[in-house]
Motif scaffolding. Structure first.
Motif, PDB file in Angstrom:
ATOM      1  N   TYR A 218      33.533  81.750  21.400  1.00  9.67           N
ATOM      2  CA  TYR A 218      32.546  82.778  21.777  1.00  9.67           C
ATOM      3  C   TYR A 218      31.203  82.479  21.117  1.00  9.67           C
ATOM      4  CZ  TYR A 218      30.317  87.349  22.278  1.00  9.67           C
ATOM      5  OH  TYR A 218      29.444  88.374  22.574  1.00  9.67           O
TER       6      TYR A 218
ATOM      7  N   GLY B 250      37.233  83.321  18.997  1.00  6.71           N
ATOM      8  CA  GLY B 250      35.982  83.756  18.391  1.00  6.71           C
ATOM      9  C   GLY B 250      35.032  82.597  18.159  1.00  6.71           C
TER      10      GLY B 250
ATOM     11  N   VAL C  99      27.093  85.680  16.223  1.00  3.03           N
ATOM     12  CA  VAL C  99      26.143  85.458  17.322  1.00  3.03           C
ATOM     13  C   VAL C  99      24.827  86.171  17.035  1.00  3.03           C
ATOM     14  CG1 VAL C  99      25.684  85.917  19.758  1.00  3.03           C
ATOM     15  CG2 VAL C  99      27.908  85.004  19.058  1.00  3.03           C
ATOM     16  N   ARG C 100      24.905  87.430  16.572  1.00  2.00           N
ATOM     17  CA  ARG C 100      23.680  88.170  16.256  1.00  2.00           C
ATOM     18  C   ARG C 100      22.880  87.454  15.172  1.00  2.00           C
ATOM     19  NH1 ARG C 100      27.128  92.656  16.275  1.00  2.00           N
ATOM     20  NH2 ARG C 100      26.958  92.879  13.992  1.00  2.00           N
TER      21      ARG C 100
ATOM     22  N   LYS D 250      31.054  88.363  16.922  1.00  2.00           N
ATOM     23  CA  LYS D 250      29.851  88.997  17.481  1.00  2.00           C
ATOM     24  C   LYS D 250      28.721  89.070  16.466  1.00  2.00           C
ATOM     25  CE  LYS D 250      32.012  91.592  21.231  1.00  2.00           C
ATOM     26  NZ  LYS D 250      32.240  92.917  21.870  1.00  2.00           N
ATOM     27  N   GLU D 251      29.064  89.332  15.189  1.00  2.00           N
ATOM     28  CA  GLU D 251      27.993  89.376  14.197  1.00  2.00           C
ATOM     29  C   GLU D 251      27.459  87.971  13.923  1.00  2.00           C
ATOM     30  OE1 GLU D 251      29.245  91.129  10.537  1.00  2.00           O
ATOM     31  OE2 GLU D 251      30.827  89.660  10.140  1.00  2.00           O
TER      32      GLU D 251
ATOM     33  N   HIS E 187      27.621  81.303  23.035  1.00  2.00           N
ATOM     34  CA  HIS E 187      26.557  82.309  23.076  1.00  2.00           C
ATOM     35  C   HIS E 187      25.413  82.018  22.111  1.00  2.00           C
ATOM     36  CE1 HIS E 187      29.842  84.477  25.098  1.00  2.00           C
ATOM     37  NE2 HIS E 187      28.881  85.170  25.677  1.00  2.00           N
TER      38      HIS E 187
END
Length: 369
Positions: A232, A229, A202-203, A199-200, A236
């Motif tokens: 993901y 991951g 992607v950010r 997730k980080e 994204h």
């Protein structure tokens, strides 16, 4: 043509500047060099550096595999039935991919000489020259910008920038400083060396996309085993995502390709166990319509020459990361590829074109038989 002797040498060459990633810092390029001599006098060369944090291999484990496992297995064998040789090597022990790569490239060197062809022509003959990127190590944003400027002034137009250390805000600041320093025309590739969570990642990538930093690709943003991951991040972000440490063998590549977990694959001989398996990964990726990069560990010109010849033989290998010999204070090989700025010339000598090694960088050698 039969294999008459196999020798190993321990070598070490200091780097002129420390090489820093999210995983490690390297100041000396250590390596095991392999010399295969055939009964007609043909000599083939290979090498394997220890990269504990990626392959798990050490100097001692590489040398033991070659001396205790591969040498008795291969002495007296013919190069004509080469598929049998590579099958024997693969079945003789699990993993130990760096040791396998060293003996693999030495055998391919001999085989191409038997065919009287440069190795890249023997394997496919697609390119005669390549253009390598140059790696910017992890440092402060200001130091990285200064390093990037130096490499551009040295004639490089593609930079591979290491991130994934410290926090995302610092990584973004690193790329902002570099892009401001070198301008919009230089190609920037990023490599996090497994340094982020999905997730980080992607950010971070989305933020760089919003800032218009124009990143060509993002290499291995998450842990090697985290294929979900990796998928993901791929799904994204707009920036192409490249799998590196997630792919050692063709089986790993198939899993990544079947999942759609990455847009690109980085093939390294030290992960694949040599050219024989690397060809399988490239061909498999081609079936899926996926391009590849060929890169390396911190290797001398021996290993990079083998990797460059392989890369030049495959149509879907479109990116090259072969700057490691340029980071060293000396050259361990006489012959092999030649550098003209960022351009690599493969040459017309049969095999790898390596004539000998520089004894001043050799620490220890084994007996030949």
């Amino acid at each position: 043509m039969q294999i008459q002797s196999i020798e190993t040498f321990r070598g070490a060459i200091p780097l002129h500047t420390p090489f820093k990633t999210a995983l490690r810092t390297v100041t000396v390029a250590e390596t095991i060099i392999v010399k295969v001599t055939c009964d007609d006098g043909t000599v083939g060369w290979g090498e394997a550096p220890p990269t504990h944090v990626i392959t798990g291999d050490s100097m001692s484990s590489i040398q033991y595999a070659i001396e205790a496992i591969f040498k008795p297995l291969l002495i007296g064998e013919s190069l004509i039935a080469r598929e049998q040789l590579f099958e024997k090597i693969e079945k003789s022990m699990v993993r130990n991919t760096s040791a396998k790569a060293a003996i693999d490239m030495a055998l391919y060197d001999c085989i191409a000489q038997l065919a009287k062809l440069p190795l890249h022509q023997f394997l496919g003959g697609y390119h005669e020259r390549l253009e390598t990127d140059y790696t910017v190590s992890v440092n402060s944003p200001e130091d990285m910008a200064a390093d990037a400027r130096k490499y551009i002034n040295d004639g490089f137009s593609v930079l591979k920038i290491k991130v994934g250390k410290n926090d995302i805000a610092t990584d973004i600041e690193r790329i902002k400083k570099v892009r401001k320093e070198i301008g919009p025309k230089v190609v920037i590739r990023l490599d996090a060396n497994q340094g982020w969570q999905a997730k980080e990642a992607v950010r971070a990538i989305r933020k760089m996309e919003e800032l218009g930093l124009d990143i060509e690709l993002m290499e291995q943003p998450v842990k090697a085993h985290d294929l979900e991951g990796l998928k993901y991040v791929t799904n994204h972000t707009e920036t192409p995502i490249m799998a590196d440490e997630s792919v050692f063998l063709a089986h790993d590549a198939k899993q990544v390709l079947d999942m759609g977990a990455a847009d690109l694959i980085n093939i390294k001989l030290m992960k694949a166990g040599g050219i024989h398996e690397a060809i399988k990964i490239a061909k498999l990726s081609s079936i899926y319509g996926v391009d590849c990069m060929v890169g390396s560990m911190i290797e001398t010109k021996i290993g990079i020459t083998a990797a460059a010849h392989f890369a030049a033989s495959q149509p879907n290998v479109t990116r090259y990361d072969f700057d490691a010999p340029l980071m060293l204070k000396g050259d361990i090989a006489n012959g092999g590829i030649t550098y003209h700025g960022s351009t690599i010339e493969l040459g017309n000598e049969p095999g790898l074109g390596i004539k000998s090694i520089n004894d001043s960088f050799i620490l220890e050698e084994s007996a030949g038989n």
